[in-house]
Write a protein that holds these residues in place. Structure first.
Motif, mmCIF file in Angstrom:
data_model
loop_
_atom_site.group_PDB
_atom_site.id
_atom_site.type_symbol
_atom_site.label_atom_id
_atom_site.label_comp_id
_atom_site.label_asym_id
_atom_site.label_seq_id
_atom_site.Cartn_x
_atom_site.Cartn_y
_atom_site.Cartn_z
ATOM 1 N N ALA A 117 0.947 -1.072 0.131
ATOM 2 C CA ALA A 117 0.130 -0.161 -0.089
ATOM 3 C C ALA A 117 0.917 1.276 -0.019
ATOM 4 C CB ALA A 117 -0.843 0.193 1.219
ATOM 5 N N LYS A 118 0.641 2.048 -0.974
ATOM 6 C CA LYS A 118 1.363 3.324 -1.085
ATOM 7 C C LYS A 118 0.687 4.525 -0.488
ATOM 8 C CE LYS A 118 4.084 6.174 -4.175
ATOM 9 N NZ LYS A 118 4.566 6.384 -5.647
ATOM 10 N N PHE A 119 1.207 5.478 0.085
ATOM 11 C CA PHE A 119 0.660 6.603 0.708
ATOM 12 C C PHE A 119 0.937 7.991 0.286
ATOM 13 C CE2 PHE A 119 0.163 3.106 3.940
ATOM 14 C CZ PHE A 119 -1.316 3.130 4.222
ATOM 15 N N ASP A 120 0.140 8.986 0.295
ATOM 16 C CA ASP A 120 0.296 10.348 -0.112
ATOM 17 C C ASP A 120 0.842 10.992 1.271
ATOM 18 O OD1 ASP A 120 0.346 13.082 -0.430
ATOM 19 O OD2 ASP A 120 -1.191 12.812 -1.784
ATOM 20 N N THR A 121 2.201 11.277 1.523
ATOM 21 C CA THR A 121 2.654 11.606 2.649
ATOM 22 C C THR A 121 2.259 13.021 2.869
ATOM 23 O OG1 THR A 121 4.827 12.254 1.448
ATOM 24 C CG2 THR A 121 4.725 10.094 2.371
ATOM 25 N N VAL A 122 2.018 13.730 2.017
ATOM 26 C CA VAL A 122 1.579 15.259 1.895
ATOM 27 C C VAL A 122 0.160 15.221 2.569
ATOM 28 C CG1 VAL A 122 1.159 17.343 0.868
ATOM 29 C CG2 VAL A 122 3.112 16.062 0.303
ATOM 30 N N ALA A 123 -1.005 14.618 2.107
ATOM 31 C CA ALA A 123 -2.225 14.547 2.410
ATOM 32 C C ALA A 123 -2.424 13.963 3.692
ATOM 33 C CB ALA A 123 -2.917 14.110 1.231
ATOM 34 N N SER A 124 -1.574 12.777 4.119
ATOM 35 C CA SER A 124 -1.793 12.120 5.410
ATOM 36 C C SER A 124 -1.252 13.078 6.647
ATOM 37 C CB SER A 124 -0.877 11.004 5.190
ATOM 38 O OG SER A 124 -1.156 10.025 4.282
ATOM 39 N N GLY A 128 3.953 10.107 13.556
ATOM 40 C CA GLY A 128 4.986 9.162 13.664
ATOM 41 C C GLY A 128 4.564 7.895 12.919
ATOM 42 N N PRO A 129 5.431 6.734 13.231
ATOM 43 C CA PRO A 129 4.849 5.470 12.658
ATOM 44 C C PRO A 129 3.438 5.199 13.168
ATOM 45 C CG PRO A 129 7.106 5.337 13.687
ATOM 46 C CD PRO A 129 6.359 6.752 14.231
ATOM 47 N N VAL A 130 2.868 4.510 12.027
ATOM 48 C CA VAL A 130 1.651 4.310 12.240
ATOM 49 C C VAL A 130 1.451 2.432 12.115
ATOM 50 C CG1 VAL A 130 -0.594 4.463 11.358
ATOM 51 C CG2 VAL A 130 0.718 6.213 11.271
ATOM 52 N N GLU A 131 0.333 1.963 13.056
ATOM 53 C CA GLU A 131 0.315 0.425 12.808
ATOM 54 C C GLU A 131 -0.991 0.251 11.970
ATOM 55 O OE1 GLU A 131 1.317 -3.695 14.007
ATOM 56 O OE2 GLU A 131 2.440 -1.401 14.336
ATOM 57 N N LEU A 132 -1.063 -0.643 11.105
ATOM 58 C CA LEU A 132 -1.900 -0.677 10.199
ATOM 59 C C LEU A 132 -2.235 -2.247 10.071
ATOM 60 C CD1 LEU A 132 -0.248 1.321 7.165
ATOM 61 C CD2 LEU A 132 -2.037 2.058 8.655
ATOM 62 N N ALA A 133 -3.480 -2.534 9.462
ATOM 63 C CA ALA A 133 -4.089 -3.952 9.557
ATOM 64 C C ALA A 133 -4.660 -4.197 8.310
ATOM 65 C CB ALA A 133 -4.778 -4.338 10.747
ATOM 66 N N VAL A 134 -4.581 -5.463 7.820
ATOM 67 C CA VAL A 134 -5.590 -5.758 6.676
ATOM 68 C C VAL A 134 -6.210 -7.324 6.784
ATOM 69 C CG1 VAL A 134 -3.639 -7.181 5.553
ATOM 70 C CG2 VAL A 134 -5.426 -6.585 4.007
ATOM 71 N N TRP A 177 3.968 1.345 9.410
ATOM 72 C CA TRP A 177 4.596 2.277 8.120
ATOM 73 C C TRP A 177 5.050 3.629 8.819
ATOM 74 C CZ3 TRP A 177 1.535 6.972 6.442
ATOM 75 C CH2 TRP A 177 2.285 7.617 5.396
ATOM 76 N N ASP A 178 6.320 4.014 8.620
ATOM 77 C CA ASP A 178 6.640 5.083 9.030
ATOM 78 C C ASP A 178 7.009 6.061 7.813
ATOM 79 O OD1 ASP A 178 8.419 6.984 10.365
ATOM 80 O OD2 ASP A 178 9.895 5.856 11.087
ATOM 81 N N PRO A 179 6.176 7.132 8.088
ATOM 82 C CA PRO A 179 6.379 8.153 6.898
ATOM 83 C C PRO A 179 7.525 8.760 6.743
ATOM 84 C CG PRO A 179 4.336 8.353 8.375
ATOM 85 C CD PRO A 179 5.238 7.347 9.035
ATOM 86 N N ALA A 180 8.423 8.959 7.690
ATOM 87 C CA ALA A 180 9.729 9.623 7.720
ATOM 88 C C ALA A 180 10.558 8.664 6.732
ATOM 89 C CB ALA A 180 10.435 9.607 9.002
ATOM 90 N N GLU A 181 10.295 7.281 6.590
ATOM 91 C CA GLU A 181 11.201 6.474 5.892
ATOM 92 C C GLU A 181 10.868 6.153 4.512
ATOM 93 O OE1 GLU A 181 12.047 3.174 8.708
ATOM 94 O OE2 GLU A 181 12.993 4.283 10.007
ATOM 95 N N ALA A 182 9.515 5.938 4.591
ATOM 96 C CA ALA A 182 9.158 5.448 3.178
ATOM 97 C C ALA A 182 7.641 6.086 2.835
ATOM 98 C CB ALA A 182 9.111 3.641 3.069
ATOM 99 N N ASP A 183 7.120 5.803 1.585
ATOM 100 C CA ASP A 183 5.785 6.191 1.322
ATOM 101 C C ASP A 183 4.990 4.854 1.063
ATOM 102 O OD1 ASP A 183 6.842 5.297 -1.143
ATOM 103 O OD2 ASP A 183 6.245 7.091 -2.271
ATOM 104 N N SER A 184 5.490 3.772 1.440
ATOM 105 C CA SER A 184 4.956 2.385 1.104
ATOM 106 C C SER A 184 4.967 1.505 2.465
ATOM 107 C CB SER A 184 5.215 1.820 -0.150
ATOM 108 O OG SER A 184 5.158 2.563 -1.098
#
Length: 435
Positions: A117-124, A128-134, A177-184
């Motif tokens: 999953a790829k994220f828009d770091t500007v619109a998000s 800090g890091p975010v825990e995600l689930a699928v 997901w850590d926005p500071a390290e990657a967009d995915s």
């Protein structure tokens, strides 16, 4: 006699020139041309040019946006989950066998995979890091009509989710997901997880993406799965096969009611603010105007140098406050009797509207916004278009691109010092006849 003739002729020419000069409109006589022009700026409150203000919602759906939204207790209230339907798994792949020959293989064994999953770091929005689930969805749903409590809402069918919020799901994987390290972010899936989407019906039901970290609102642009398969022709080799998203939407709560006082534009489904325009034929004030020109001042189209709708931003509910720019436009409502679904005319303030940066809607609001509508006001004063067509008397304030995003913009309504205004810059000439 001969010597006097040139003198008489010269006198006649001089007299003729003087006579012609007196008849020229540029000669400066006060009864022939305007001798002065006065430019004035006016601010008309909403009550002097508008009426019957209404706010309508329900335009478009989240499925029309090219991204999904995830949120968990963002600003203490917003919950959002992204739903993704998948294309069926591939039934064959071209692989290299043990002899080095490339050939098709239809005996595929899926042993796992990766969901990316790829994220828009500007619109998000996150700290800090975010825990995600699928998780795998276990119920059919309709991508264009699904909502927080509704799986299908079409003319021929209506189904609620077994659990509100597009549930239940079969948990498959979590990731950070850590926005500071990657967009995915990458979710590792085992063979059992992949098996949930092995048939076409289950693939169409797809998955639900959740944010587990509180206080975040994320925007995901791309969701895809890379399946790891072990071909029968070369069981010692793993081959990755791509499965794309077939459709995508998101569901959220709370769904807000229309405001009682403020104006609102944007959001998804989108909001529009509609009002009627009743422009005065003559102005008998304010005193500042009458101190410069003769009142009542009958308005003429050629007097208008500039006309703009002035708005002041109001405090948008924090959970729906824009984190990216919002473009605002004004359009004529062509068939007011069909509101809220009336067709609209062309943009009145430019092809892409007026761009408002997200800080315009920061806490407290209070930013003055100018939306040019000069050509429309000139037509209103004239009483018809330049080609003689009828002028609509109802206009809609809306997002230039609709729907554009979950966040929306709020503006102060009429009845107060921060209410809408119509700003006019007029040039008024002297009342002198030209003959």
């Amino acid at each position: 006699m001969n010597r006097l003739a040139p003198i008489g002729l010269l006198a006649l020419i001089t007299w003729s020139l003087l006579a012609c000069q007196e008849e020229l409109p540029t000669a400066g006589r006060n009864d022939l041309i305007p001798v002065e022009a006065t430019s004035v700026e006016l601010r008309l409150p909403f009550e002097q040019f508008g009426s019957d203000l209404r706010v309508f919602g329900g335009f478009g759906s989240p499925s029309e946006l090219p991204y999904g939204v995830l949120a968990h207790l963002y600003e203490g209230e917003l919950e959002a989950r992204t739903l993704v339907g998948l294309w069926p798994f591939p039934v064959a792949a071209t692989v290299r066998d043990t002899t080095g020959t490339t050939r098709p293989d239809s005996s595929l064994v899926f042993v796992g995979g990766r969901l990316v999953a790829k994220f828009d770091t500007v619109a998000s929005v996150s700290d800090g890091p975010v825990e995600l689930a699928v998780g795998a969805l276990s119920q059919p749903w309709h991508y264009a009509s699904a909502a927080w409590g509704v799986a299908v809402d079409t003319v021929s069918d209506f189904q609620s989710w077994e659990e509100e919020g597009a549930g239940p799901v079969v948990p498959l994987a979590t990731a950070t997901w850590d926005p500071a390290e990657a967009d995915s972010v990458i979710f590792e899936l085992d063979s059992a997880g992949v098996a949930h989407w092995a048939d076409e019906a289950s693939a169409a039901q797809g998955m639900r993406l959740d944010a587990l970290t509180e206080g975040v609102r994320l925007q995901t642009n791309i969701v895809r799965i890379f399946l790891s398969t072990r071909p029968s022709s070369n069981p010692d080799t793993l081959v990755d096969l791509l499965v794309q998203a077939r459709y995508r939407t998101f569901v959220y709560q709370p769904v807000l009611e229309a405001p009682e006082q403020d104006l609102r534009v944007g959001g998804v489904p989108a909001w529009r603010t509609v009002f009627d325009v009743d422009f005065p034929e003559a102005l008998d004030g304010p005193p500042e105007l009458c101190a410069q020109v003769t009142c009542p001042l009958v308005l003429e189209p050629e007097m208008v140098n500039s006309a703009s709708l002035f708005l002041k931003t109001a405090e948008t509910p924090a959970a729906f406050r824009p984190s990216d720019s919002l473009r605002v436009d004004v359009r004529a409502v062509l068939e007011p009797e069909r509101l809220p679904k009336s067709p609209l005319g062309s943009p009145l303030s430019g092809l892409i509207g007026v761009n408002l940066p997200p800080e315009s809607f920061a806490e407290g609001g209070g930013v003055r916004v100018e939306i040019p509508i000069g050509a429309f006001v000139v037509d209103l004063i004239r009483g018809e278009t330049e080609s003689g067509g009828e002028i609509p008397r109802t206009v809609a304030l809306l997002s230039a691109f609709e729907p554009l995003s979950l966040p929306f913009g709020s503006f102060h309504g009429p009845g107060g010092a921060d209410g809408p205004e119509l700003r006019l810059i007029l040039t008024v000439g002297g009342g002198v006849e030209i003959r």
